[in-house]
Write a protein that holds these residues in place. Structure first.
Motif, PDB file in Angstrom:
ATOM      1  N   GLU A 152      12.326  18.027 -13.858  1.00 57.39           N
ATOM      2  CA  GLU A 152      13.265  16.807 -14.308  1.00 57.39           C
ATOM      3  C   GLU A 152      14.458  17.394 -14.262  1.00 57.39           C
ATOM      4  O   GLU A 152      14.801  18.663 -14.593  1.00 57.39           O
ATOM      5  CB  GLU A 152      12.900  15.799 -15.536  1.00 57.39           C
ATOM      6  CG  GLU A 152      11.591  15.860 -15.225  1.00 57.39           C
ATOM      7  CD  GLU A 152      11.903  14.522 -14.151  1.00 57.39           C
ATOM      8  OE1 GLU A 152      12.203  13.768 -13.949  1.00 57.39           O
ATOM      9  OE2 GLU A 152      10.130  13.962 -13.402  1.00 57.39           O
ATOM     10  N   ALA A 153      15.531  16.922 -13.810  1.00 53.95           N
ATOM     11  CA  ALA A 153      16.746  16.897 -14.275  1.00 53.95           C
ATOM     12  C   ALA A 153      17.576  16.951 -16.415  1.00 53.95           C
ATOM     13  O   ALA A 153      16.414  16.467 -16.370  1.00 53.95           O
ATOM     14  CB  ALA A 153      18.441  16.349 -14.147  1.00 53.95           C
ATOM     15  N   ILE A 154      18.155  18.476 -16.746  1.00 57.98           N
ATOM     16  CA  ILE A 154      18.285  18.714 -18.078  1.00 57.98           C
ATOM     17  C   ILE A 154      19.200  17.617 -18.782  1.00 57.98           C
ATOM     18  O   ILE A 154      20.456  17.749 -18.463  1.00 57.98           O
ATOM     19  CB  ILE A 154      18.834  19.535 -18.470  1.00 57.98           C
ATOM     20  CG1 ILE A 154      17.202  21.084 -17.479  1.00 57.98           C
ATOM     21  CG2 ILE A 154      18.257  20.228 -19.701  1.00 57.98           C
ATOM     22  CD1 ILE A 154      17.679  22.314 -17.773  1.00 57.98           C
ATOM     23  N   PRO A 155      18.935  16.557 -19.292  1.00 59.90           N
ATOM     24  CA  PRO A 155      19.740  16.012 -19.802  1.00 59.90           C
ATOM     25  C   PRO A 155      20.555  16.683 -20.944  1.00 59.90           C
ATOM     26  O   PRO A 155      21.131  17.559 -20.954  1.00 59.90           O
ATOM     27  CB  PRO A 155      18.819  15.445 -21.234  1.00 59.90           C
ATOM     28  CG  PRO A 155      17.520  15.388 -20.757  1.00 59.90           C
ATOM     29  CD  PRO A 155      17.484  16.048 -20.235  1.00 59.90           C
ATOM     30  N   GLY A 156      22.486  15.969 -20.678  1.00 56.19           N
ATOM     31  CA  GLY A 156      23.467  16.366 -21.539  1.00 56.19           C
ATOM     32  C   GLY A 156      23.520  16.773 -23.240  1.00 56.19           C
ATOM     33  O   GLY A 156      22.668  15.277 -23.770  1.00 56.19           O
ATOM     34  N   CYS A 157      24.434  17.907 -23.307  1.00 58.32           N
ATOM     35  CA  CYS A 157      24.201  17.202 -24.907  1.00 58.32           C
ATOM     36  C   CYS A 157      25.701  16.701 -25.065  1.00 58.32           C
ATOM     37  O   CYS A 157      26.072  17.145 -24.902  1.00 58.32           O
ATOM     38  CB  CYS A 157      24.163  18.890 -25.583  1.00 58.32           C
ATOM     39  SG  CYS A 157      22.972  19.462 -25.660  1.00 58.32           S
ATOM     40  N   LYS A 158      25.924  15.246 -25.959  1.00 58.57           N
ATOM     41  CA  LYS A 158      27.013  14.791 -25.879  1.00 58.57           C
ATOM     42  C   LYS A 158      27.485  15.233 -27.250  1.00 58.57           C
ATOM     43  O   LYS A 158      29.142  14.695 -27.114  1.00 58.57           O
ATOM     44  CB  LYS A 158      26.855  13.272 -25.859  1.00 58.57           C
ATOM     45  CG  LYS A 158      25.795  12.939 -24.903  1.00 58.57           C
ATOM     46  CD  LYS A 158      27.126  12.995 -23.299  1.00 58.57           C
ATOM     47  CE  LYS A 158      26.165  12.504 -22.295  1.00 58.57           C
ATOM     48  NZ  LYS A 158      26.789  13.254 -20.689  1.00 58.57           N
ATOM     49  N   ASN A 159      27.371  15.952 -28.485  1.00 57.31           N
ATOM     50  CA  ASN A 159      28.416  16.568 -28.843  1.00 57.31           C
ATOM     51  C   ASN A 159      27.570  17.912 -29.599  1.00 57.31           C
ATOM     52  O   ASN A 159      27.117  18.460 -29.485  1.00 57.31           O
ATOM     53  CB  ASN A 159      28.146  15.397 -30.582  1.00 57.31           C
ATOM     54  CG  ASN A 159      26.794  14.950 -30.325  1.00 57.31           C
ATOM     55  OD1 ASN A 159      26.089  15.686 -31.195  1.00 57.31           O
ATOM     56  ND2 ASN A 159      26.790  13.662 -30.510  1.00 57.31           N
ATOM     57  N   LYS A 160      28.870  18.185 -30.796  1.00 57.50           N
ATOM     58  CA  LYS A 160      27.872  18.858 -31.572  1.00 57.50           C
ATOM     59  C   LYS A 160      26.786  19.106 -31.777  1.00 57.50           C
ATOM     60  O   LYS A 160      25.901  20.129 -31.562  1.00 57.50           O
ATOM     61  CB  LYS A 160      28.403  20.081 -32.321  1.00 57.50           C
ATOM     62  CG  LYS A 160      28.361  21.366 -32.776  1.00 57.50           C
ATOM     63  CD  LYS A 160      29.223  22.212 -33.843  1.00 57.50           C
ATOM     64  CE  LYS A 160      30.591  22.060 -33.935  1.00 57.50           C
ATOM     65  NZ  LYS A 160      31.805  22.434 -34.908  1.00 57.50           N
TER      66      LYS A 160
END
Length: 467
Positions: A152-160
């Protein structure tokens, strides 16, 4: 005029782009390509793993040609690994079928794909199967969702906070497994996150384990206190004194107001201070797995040719052997065009005195080792400024609104010109990593100076990225 035409003929013959991508190979493009025939009379046809060469016609439900004047077809005729003819039916193949029969070449029709649609393979002109595959296969903290060829694609991290949470999860996995290995992650995006990671941020994850985060451009790195100790930038002793002295001279190494390292390393020179941490990624098995990772990702997206635009990132002789082993394998569904890092060529091929002339000779001779799947075309890579994503590229007036400066990886002006000149004179294809508009000016000045020193036609000088 006669002198100009003579000069043009001499240079265009030597440096015209050939169909396979090398400068000294098949000669299948240019005015003298008329001297070649796909099925010449009396050709000595070699026996290979696939048996005698055949004229093979493949049928499809549709062929997307990407030619506006003939956008669709249904048949493709090939000989010796190359496309000879495209048509709408077997009848369109008849002239070449007769030619094959005349010169004694066996022909056959292959219908195993006749319910499929055929697309041309995409050519990916700038990637890094080794270093890029290494980065993408690490624990990922990228802002954007990242594709994974094996899951599966790896979800992005949207903040620190998301990044620190994911790093904490990875550290917990290592702790539960009983591993004491370093935690190295990839993907931090300083622009999206509004700033850099620091040693204070990463010390929150662990003060007992080395933690290093590679940014999304692979030009910058961030590490915790334990990592600084490992590379002898923190602590006491002669090595620490020496390394801190070296670090203090690099604009990309950041110190706080008290003179303490912040754990921020911007630019290639600064990141190379952490090489003793990254070198654990460059074991043979792991490098092959990294190349497989990015190659498979390309294959799944229709790419059939990739470009390694910085061969020599770790150990050039080893990387040459790895690329030959991996891409020449019949199990690797990809070809690769290799561009050599100019400074690494001097380091590894220049002898004990680092002679550029020796490196030039060796790199240019690599063209003769080209195969159908590993292509050397005399390409070499230079770095002018630094990265776009981390805003370390060099920009002209009015500059960055926060007042910070970009980073030069190669000093503009005479230094850049003199570094490139031996390669230029030898007929190399020069690729320059050049992002900001100030870097474009510097690179253009170097190109102008090179042309003045020795004019070349069809030189293929290439700006990589161009902002």
């Amino acid at each position: 005029m006669g002198a100009v035409l003579t000069l043009y003929e001499a240079y265009s013959g030597a440096y015209t782009l050939k169909t396979c991508g090398c400068n000294n190979c098949h000669g299948l493009s240019g005015w003298d390509a008329c001297l070649k025939q796909a099925m010449p009379q009396g050709e000595e046809r070699e026996q290979g793993e696939q048996g005698e060469k055949e004229f093979v016609i493949y049928t499809f439900s549709s062929v997307v040609t990407m030619n506006p004047s003939w956008p669709r077809a249904k048949c493709v005729g090939t000989y010796d690994g190359r496309i000879i003819v495209v048509g709408d039916s077997i009848d369109d193949m008849q002239p070449w079928l007769r030619r094959a029969s005349l010169v004694g070449i066996r022909s056959r029709v292959e219908r195993c794909f006749e319910t499929r649609v055929c697309y041309p393979g995409f050519v990916e002109p700038h990637s890094h199967p080794l270093i890029g595959g290494t980065a993408l296969s690490l624990p990922c903290v990228a802002y954007h969702t990242t594709p994974n060829p094996f899951g599966e694609a790896i979800p992005g991290c949207k903040n620190k906070a998301d990044v620190l949470k994911r790093l904490r999860e990875e550290e917990t996995k290592l702790k539960l497994s009983g591993s004491d290995e370093d935690l190295i992650a990839w993907g931090w995006d300083s622009v999206a996150m509004g700033g850099d990671l620091t040693r204070k941020d990463l010390d929150q994850i662990s003060q007992e384990r080395v933690i290093t985060v590679w940014d999304c451009s692979m030009h910058n790195s961030f590490c915790n206190t334990k990592a600084l100790e490992k590379v002898h930038l923190e602590g006491s002793g002669i090595w620490t004194w020496w390394n801190r002295r070296k670090a203090s001279r690099l604009p990309g190494v950041k110190f706080d107001s008290d003179g303490n390292l912040t754990g921020v390393f911007l630019g290639l020179d600064a990141t190379y201070l952490l090489i003793s941490i990254f070198q654990q990624l460059f074991k043979v098995r792991r490098m092959l797995e990294a190349m497989h990772y990015l190659t498979e990702l390309g294959r799944q997206n229709g790419i059939t040719t990739m470009a390694e635009m910085y061969l020599g990132v770790f150990a050039l002789p080893m990387e040459l052997r790895l690329f030959s082993f991996f891409y020449n394998s019949p199990n690797t569904p990809m070809r690769v065009v290799c561009t050599i890092a100019a400074d690494k060529a001097v380091k590894f091929f220049g002898g004990i005195w680092g002679r550029t002339s020796l490196a030039v000779d060796r790199v240019m001779s690599l063209q003769k080792t080209s195969t159908a799947k590993v292509i050397f075309n005399g390409g070499v890579k230079f770095f002018c400024d630094d990265a776009f994503f981390s805003l370390t590229m060099q920009v002209d007036f009015p500059g960055y609104c926060d007042g910070h400066s970009g980073i030069w990886n190669l000093a503009p002006g005479q230094t850049m010109f003199l570094k490139m000149l031996p390669w230029w004179k030898a007929g190399a294809r020069i690729h320059v990593h050049s992002n900001g508009d100030a870097a474009q000016d510097a690179t253009l000045h170097s190109l102008a100076a090179l042309q003045t020193a020795k004019p070349r036609f069809d030189h293929r000088f290439c700006f990589e990225h161009f902002g």
